[in-house]
Motif scaffolding. Structure first.
Motif, PDB file in Angstrom:
ATOM      1  N   LEU A 124       0.921  -1.248  -0.088  1.00  0.00           N
ATOM      2  CA  LEU A 124       0.001  -0.122  -0.109  1.00  0.00           C
ATOM      3  C   LEU A 124       1.033   1.321   0.078  1.00  0.00           C
ATOM      4  O   LEU A 124       0.502   2.284  -0.831  1.00  0.00           O
ATOM      5  N   VAL A 125       1.924   1.077   1.066  1.00  0.00           N
ATOM      6  CA  VAL A 125       2.815   2.492   0.960  1.00  0.00           C
ATOM      7  C   VAL A 125       3.364   2.657  -0.209  1.00  0.00           C
ATOM      8  O   VAL A 125       3.632   3.664  -1.014  1.00  0.00           O
ATOM      9  N   LYS A 126       4.132   1.543  -0.928  1.00  0.00           N
ATOM     10  CA  LYS A 126       4.707   1.371  -2.429  1.00  0.00           C
ATOM     11  C   LYS A 126       3.589   2.138  -3.587  1.00  0.00           C
ATOM     12  O   LYS A 126       3.967   3.025  -4.186  1.00  0.00           O
ATOM     13  N   ALA A 127       2.330   1.805  -3.247  1.00  0.00           N
ATOM     14  CA  ALA A 127       1.404   2.275  -4.102  1.00  0.00           C
ATOM     15  C   ALA A 127       0.960   3.725  -3.810  1.00  0.00           C
ATOM     16  O   ALA A 127       0.190   4.574  -4.602  1.00  0.00           O
ATOM     17  N   GLY A 128       1.529   4.295  -2.958  1.00  0.00           N
ATOM     18  CA  GLY A 128       1.030   5.744  -2.596  1.00  0.00           C
ATOM     19  C   GLY A 128       0.050   6.152  -1.465  1.00  0.00           C
ATOM     20  O   GLY A 128      -0.227   7.343  -1.245  1.00  0.00           O
ATOM     21  N   VAL A 129      -0.279   4.903  -0.731  1.00  0.00           N
ATOM     22  CA  VAL A 129      -1.221   5.177   0.274  1.00  0.00           C
ATOM     23  C   VAL A 129      -0.521   5.912   1.699  1.00  0.00           C
ATOM     24  O   VAL A 129       0.646   5.444   1.985  1.00  0.00           O
ATOM     25  N   LYS A 130      -1.277   6.925   2.155  1.00  0.00           N
ATOM     26  CA  LYS A 130      -0.539   7.488   3.334  1.00  0.00           C
ATOM     27  C   LYS A 130      -1.385   7.319   4.598  1.00  0.00           C
ATOM     28  O   LYS A 130      -0.850   8.197   5.628  1.00  0.00           O
ATOM     29  N   ALA A 131      -2.532   6.847   4.595  1.00  0.00           N
ATOM     30  CA  ALA A 131      -3.339   6.532   5.980  1.00  0.00           C
ATOM     31  C   ALA A 131      -3.807   5.299   5.759  1.00  0.00           C
ATOM     32  O   ALA A 131      -4.334   5.026   4.878  1.00  0.00           O
ATOM     33  N   ILE A 132      -3.568   4.528   6.890  1.00  0.00           N
ATOM     34  CA  ILE A 132      -4.059   3.143   6.893  1.00  0.00           C
ATOM     35  C   ILE A 132      -4.833   3.088   8.251  1.00  0.00           C
ATOM     36  O   ILE A 132      -4.373   3.209   9.270  1.00  0.00           O
ATOM     37  N   LEU A 133      -5.965   2.536   8.044  1.00  0.00           N
ATOM     38  CA  LEU A 133      -6.710   2.098   9.280  1.00  0.00           C
ATOM     39  C   LEU A 133      -6.523   0.711   9.270  1.00  0.00           C
ATOM     40  O   LEU A 133      -7.241  -0.174   8.706  1.00  0.00           O
ATOM     41  N   ASN A 134      -5.947   0.226  10.485  1.00  0.00           N
ATOM     42  CA  ASN A 134      -5.570  -1.310  10.474  1.00  0.00           C
ATOM     43  C   ASN A 134      -6.245  -2.021  11.522  1.00  0.00           C
ATOM     44  O   ASN A 134      -6.383  -1.897  12.664  1.00  0.00           O
ATOM     45  N   TYR A 135      -7.051  -2.949  11.100  1.00  0.00           N
ATOM     46  CA  TYR A 135      -7.773  -4.010  11.803  1.00  0.00           C
ATOM     47  C   TYR A 135      -7.046  -5.207  12.019  1.00  0.00           C
ATOM     48  O   TYR A 135      -7.711  -5.824  12.862  1.00  0.00           O
ATOM     49  N   ALA A 136      -5.862  -5.533  11.520  1.00  0.00           N
ATOM     50  CA  ALA A 136      -5.386  -6.642  11.831  1.00  0.00           C
ATOM     51  C   ALA A 136      -4.623  -6.364  13.002  1.00  0.00           C
ATOM     52  O   ALA A 136      -3.985  -5.529  13.594  1.00  0.00           O
ATOM     53  N   PRO A 137      -4.577  -7.593  14.090  1.00  0.00           N
ATOM     54  CA  PRO A 137      -4.183  -7.405  15.415  1.00  0.00           C
ATOM     55  C   PRO A 137      -2.487  -7.308  15.478  1.00  0.00           C
ATOM     56  O   PRO A 137      -1.839  -8.138  16.133  1.00  0.00           O
ATOM     57  N   ILE A 138      -1.904  -6.628  14.972  1.00  0.00           N
ATOM     58  CA  ILE A 138      -0.324  -6.348  14.843  1.00  0.00           C
ATOM     59  C   ILE A 138      -0.102  -4.900  14.562  1.00  0.00           C
ATOM     60  O   ILE A 138      -0.788  -4.257  13.827  1.00  0.00           O
ATOM     61  N   HIS A 139       0.922  -4.598  15.006  1.00  0.00           N
ATOM     62  CA  HIS A 139       1.744  -3.187  14.645  1.00  0.00           C
ATOM     63  C   HIS A 139       2.133  -3.433  13.212  1.00  0.00           C
ATOM     64  O   HIS A 139       2.893  -4.181  12.787  1.00  0.00           O
ATOM     65  N   LEU A 140       1.875  -1.958  12.539  1.00  0.00           N
ATOM     66  CA  LEU A 140       2.395  -2.084  11.337  1.00  0.00           C
ATOM     67  C   LEU A 140       3.747  -1.210  11.360  1.00  0.00           C
ATOM     68  O   LEU A 140       3.700  -0.115  11.769  1.00  0.00           O
TER      69      LEU A 140
END
Lengths: 205, 205
Positions: free
Chosen positions: A165-181
């Motif tokens: 996602l970052v590589k594709a240009g995303v700048k904001a992630i709402l993370n529902y996976a139970p892990i730190h990104l």
């Protein structure tokens, strides 16, 4: 106003103010006070006045705030005076719930695409959206200049997908996976993990 | 150790530490350091050491933390060294997703009951759980001494339902309705509202 200097904790309260103001507006109410707002949301009137005054003069002593005006200004500050395209990555239960949720559009967001890696899900529909293969994600995100993603893949896949996602240009992630990104500093992440939220409360039981 | 004096912001980080430690344990790792943990979760090693030291001596200079020991202690502090029965109120998309989520049990929770007010949903099943009528909620929560609820009803119903939950003895509410809940001070509320989380990030875009 020097937006770069506003502490993140204040920014974090603005969506709460905006939500409460929109609720009052939906009820046909045109004016409010920091006291009334404070009682609605459990934040002190002084705190609200102080937070809002960071961005200029909004209310008048004695007459309070004009709700439409304050909504417009807060929407401008939070950049939700437009509708952002958001993607959902992971078409499981939560992914479906988010794609079908009708509470986004009047708050500045719409789910534009849903992705999954499971070939059995690809091509199926969620609402009017066809689930797209994960292998097309980077290209489609770039093409459509998507900046915001909601990540609902399993924990084991989340970091890899976040990097795509970052590589594709995303700048904001709402993370529902139970892990730190782990992402670059210019990418914002907010975490939603119900078990973490519950554990924060059991301490007090 | 004086648990009552620990700031809530520290308590809020403990579930993050616990989650990361459980992840390491699942990988068969037995020891870690505040540096390693810090890199996993984006919190400084000094902050982690300071937070954990609030609760006593856990690590040894140079050898770091024993993961099983630290997990056990954090689970004890957060009171998740047991499994809490939790109810889901509202059997919509999110309610279903929560009832079906398999990530609760190894973190101290299980969904014991699901309630909805819609007669068409009552009697249907989510996993092995039959959806129960909202009119039986207060009685069933009292009978089973349930202390924790996840609230996924519409915003318009959320405050009323929250008051019923409080009356029934619930002390912790994970609120998915996009509205602030007014509850007594001894009842803890955590809010999950994806639009609020997204708006907190768009400011920076």
């Amino acid at each position: 106003m020097n937006a770069d200097k506003i502490p993140d904790i204040i920014i974090g309260r603005l969506p709460i103010y905006l939500r409460a103001l929109q609720r009052l507006a939906d009820q046909g109410i045109h004016n409010t006070s920091s006291q009334e707002l404070g009682e609605m949301i459990g934040i002190s009137a002084a705190q609200i006045r102080k937070d809002i005054s960071q961005f200029g003069e909004f209310g008048k002593q004695g007459t309070g705030y004009s709700i439409p005006f304050l909504i417009e200004r807060l929407q401008g500050i939070l950049k939700v005076n437009r509708v952002w395209d958001v993607i959902v990555v992971g078409a499981g239960d939560i992914g479906h719930a988010l794609a079908r949720y009708n509470g986004f559009v009047n708050r500045g967001f719409q789910v534009a695409m849903v992705f999954d890696s499971d070939p059995n899900k690809v091509g199926q529909k969620v609402n009017d959206l066809e689930i797209l293969g994960m292998d097309t994600m980077v290209e489609k995100v770039k093409q459509n200049k998507i900046k915001i993603a909601m990540l609902t893949v399993p924990a084991s896949a989340a970091q890899t997908v976040a990097e795509q996602l970052v590589k594709a240009g995303v700048k904001a992630i709402l993370n529902y996976a139970p892990i730190h990104l782990n992402v670059p500093k210019d990418v914002k992440v907010q975490h939603i993990d119900p078990a973490t939220h519950l554990q924060r409360m059991t301490y007090y039981l």
